[in-house]
Design a protein around this motif. Structure first.
Motif, mmCIF file in Angstrom:
data_model
loop_
_atom_site.group_PDB
_atom_site.id
_atom_site.type_symbol
_atom_site.label_atom_id
_atom_site.label_comp_id
_atom_site.label_asym_id
_atom_site.label_seq_id
_atom_site.Cartn_x
_atom_site.Cartn_y
_atom_site.Cartn_z
ATOM 1 N N LYS A 158 0.837 -1.206 0.000
ATOM 2 C CA LYS A 158 0.000 0.000 0.000
ATOM 3 C C LYS A 158 0.869 1.253 0.000
ATOM 4 N N GLU A 159 1.978 1.210 0.743
ATOM 5 C CA GLU A 159 2.872 2.375 0.798
ATOM 6 C C GLU A 159 3.479 2.635 -0.583
ATOM 7 N N ILE A 160 3.932 1.576 -1.240
ATOM 8 C CA ILE A 160 4.525 1.730 -2.566
ATOM 9 C C ILE A 160 3.496 2.283 -3.550
ATOM 10 N N GLN A 161 2.260 1.778 -3.476
ATOM 11 C CA GLN A 161 1.200 2.282 -4.341
ATOM 12 C C GLN A 161 0.897 3.744 -4.047
ATOM 13 N N TYR A 162 0.887 4.095 -2.765
ATOM 14 C CA TYR A 162 0.596 5.479 -2.373
ATOM 15 C C TYR A 162 1.652 6.429 -2.927
ATOM 16 N N VAL A 163 2.917 6.036 -2.785
ATOM 17 C CA VAL A 163 3.999 6.877 -3.292
ATOM 18 C C VAL A 163 3.924 6.974 -4.809
ATOM 19 N N ALA A 164 3.667 5.848 -5.462
ATOM 20 C CA ALA A 164 3.586 5.845 -6.922
ATOM 21 C C ALA A 164 2.487 6.768 -7.431
ATOM 22 N N GLN A 165 1.391 6.852 -6.693
ATOM 23 C CA GLN A 165 0.253 7.661 -7.134
ATOM 24 C C GLN A 165 0.370 9.135 -6.741
ATOM 25 N N ASN A 166 1.149 9.429 -5.713
ATOM 26 C CA ASN A 166 1.158 10.783 -5.163
ATOM 27 C C ASN A 166 2.480 11.536 -5.274
ATOM 28 N N ALA A 167 3.585 10.811 -5.417
ATOM 29 C CA ALA A 167 4.869 11.501 -5.534
ATOM 30 C C ALA A 167 5.011 12.073 -6.933
ATOM 31 N N LEU A 168 5.170 13.370 -7.029
ATOM 32 C CA LEU A 168 5.246 14.018 -8.335
ATOM 33 C C LEU A 168 6.365 13.452 -9.192
ATOM 34 N N VAL A 169 7.483 13.121 -8.548
ATOM 35 C CA VAL A 169 8.642 12.653 -9.292
ATOM 36 C C VAL A 169 8.429 11.248 -9.853
ATOM 37 N N MET A 170 7.476 10.486 -9.282
ATOM 38 C CA MET A 170 7.275 9.109 -9.723
ATOM 39 C C MET A 170 5.980 8.902 -10.486
ATOM 40 N N LYS A 171 5.085 9.830 -10.388
ATOM 41 C CA LYS A 171 3.760 9.666 -10.980
ATOM 42 C C LYS A 171 3.873 9.360 -12.478
ATOM 43 N N ASP A 172 3.192 8.306 -12.891
ATOM 44 C CA ASP A 172 3.150 7.916 -14.317
ATOM 45 C C ASP A 172 4.531 7.579 -14.879
ATOM 46 N N ASN A 173 5.443 7.146 -14.015
ATOM 47 C CA ASN A 173 6.784 6.775 -14.466
ATOM 48 C C ASN A 173 7.110 5.370 -13.941
ATOM 49 N N PRO A 174 6.720 4.321 -14.680
ATOM 50 C CA PRO A 174 6.915 2.940 -14.206
ATOM 51 C C PRO A 174 8.367 2.625 -13.861
ATOM 52 N N ARG A 175 9.299 3.204 -14.613
ATOM 53 C CA ARG A 175 10.719 2.927 -14.355
ATOM 54 C C ARG A 175 11.129 3.414 -12.969
ATOM 55 N N LEU A 176 10.682 4.604 -12.618
ATOM 56 C CA LEU A 176 11.016 5.140 -11.301
ATOM 57 C C LEU A 176 10.285 4.401 -10.187
ATOM 58 N N ILE A 177 9.059 3.989 -10.450
ATOM 59 C CA ILE A 177 8.301 3.254 -9.443
ATOM 60 C C ILE A 177 8.994 1.927 -9.129
#
Length: 219
Positions: A158-177
């Motif tokens: 859940k934490e990883i999903q939360y960061v992936a959805q809310n962190a501007l630097v990672m949003k919509d960037n599968p490589r960074l996620i």
């Protein structure tokens, strides 16, 4: 209108609201029991901790303990839930770390749940080195708290999903996620299994990892 501990009576004298004061004292006593017993878990095996030890640590009799917790097992489960697992909630993530626009800025502020627990143990319980306490708690919880490993895995996902959805630097960037997942595993592994011999190499590996990501992004 809100409830107040102290109110003015018609004759101008102050009047204490006894029920509210009593409820606050009950809450304080329960918090004291949880906090002081949590500290015992930093060092001791739960099965070896006696009620007498808990009484001594809180400065109260067992009557106070069993007023709030029907048995020792319920006390343990409440400690793990309210003192340990609560740090895995995504609400504990710093807003600054989520909204920072650079990868180096993100990793400067972001703390994994295990890091948040270590910070809590140091700042609120006075443990200069929180890692042995963290490890001892996990060892005890894996034995005694129902489905502990599955709960931890669920919180981490859940934490990883939360960061992936809310962190501007990672949003919509599968490589960074995916890279963030690797960072998460590295950091948690360093906290849980480090020794004096390993710590420098592990920390260096994490720093190199972050630097590599930053270079890929041209930072």
């Amino acid at each position: 209108m809100g409830l107040h501990l102290v109110t003015a009576s018609p004759n101008g004298l102050l009047k204490v609201n006894v029920p509210i004061l009593f409820m606050q004292r009950k809450k304080d006593t329960r918090e004291l029991i949880l906090s002081q017993t949590y500290k015992l878990l930093f060092v001791y095996n739960w099965e070896a901790i006696t009620i007498e030890q808990i009484e001594s640590s809180i400065g109260k009799t067992r009557g106070a303990i069993f007023y709030f917790f029907k048995n020792k097992s319920e006390l343990f489960n409440s400690i793990i839930l309210e003192r340990f697992l609560r740090k895995f909630d995504s609400s504990e993530i710093s807003c600054v770390s989520i909204t920072n626009s650079t990868i180096t800025g993100f990793f400067s502020y972001y703390r994994t749940p295990f890091e948040r627990i270590c910070t809590d143990i140091t700042e609120n319980y006075g443990q200069a080195d929180p890692n042995p306490a963290l490890l001892n708690i996990i060892v005890q919880a894996r034995k005694l708290y129902p489905n502990f490993d599955n709960i931890i895995e669920s919180y981490i996902e859940k934490e990883i999903q939360y960061v992936a959805q809310n962190a501007l630097v990672m949003k919509d960037n599968p490589r960074l996620i995916n890279s963030f997942k690797t960072y998460f595993q590295l950091t948690c592994g360093a906290l849980l299994f480090r020794s004096n011999i390993m710590s420098f190499d592990t920390d260096k590996q994490i720093r190199s990892y972050i630097s590599g990501l930053a270079s890929l992004l041209g930072e």
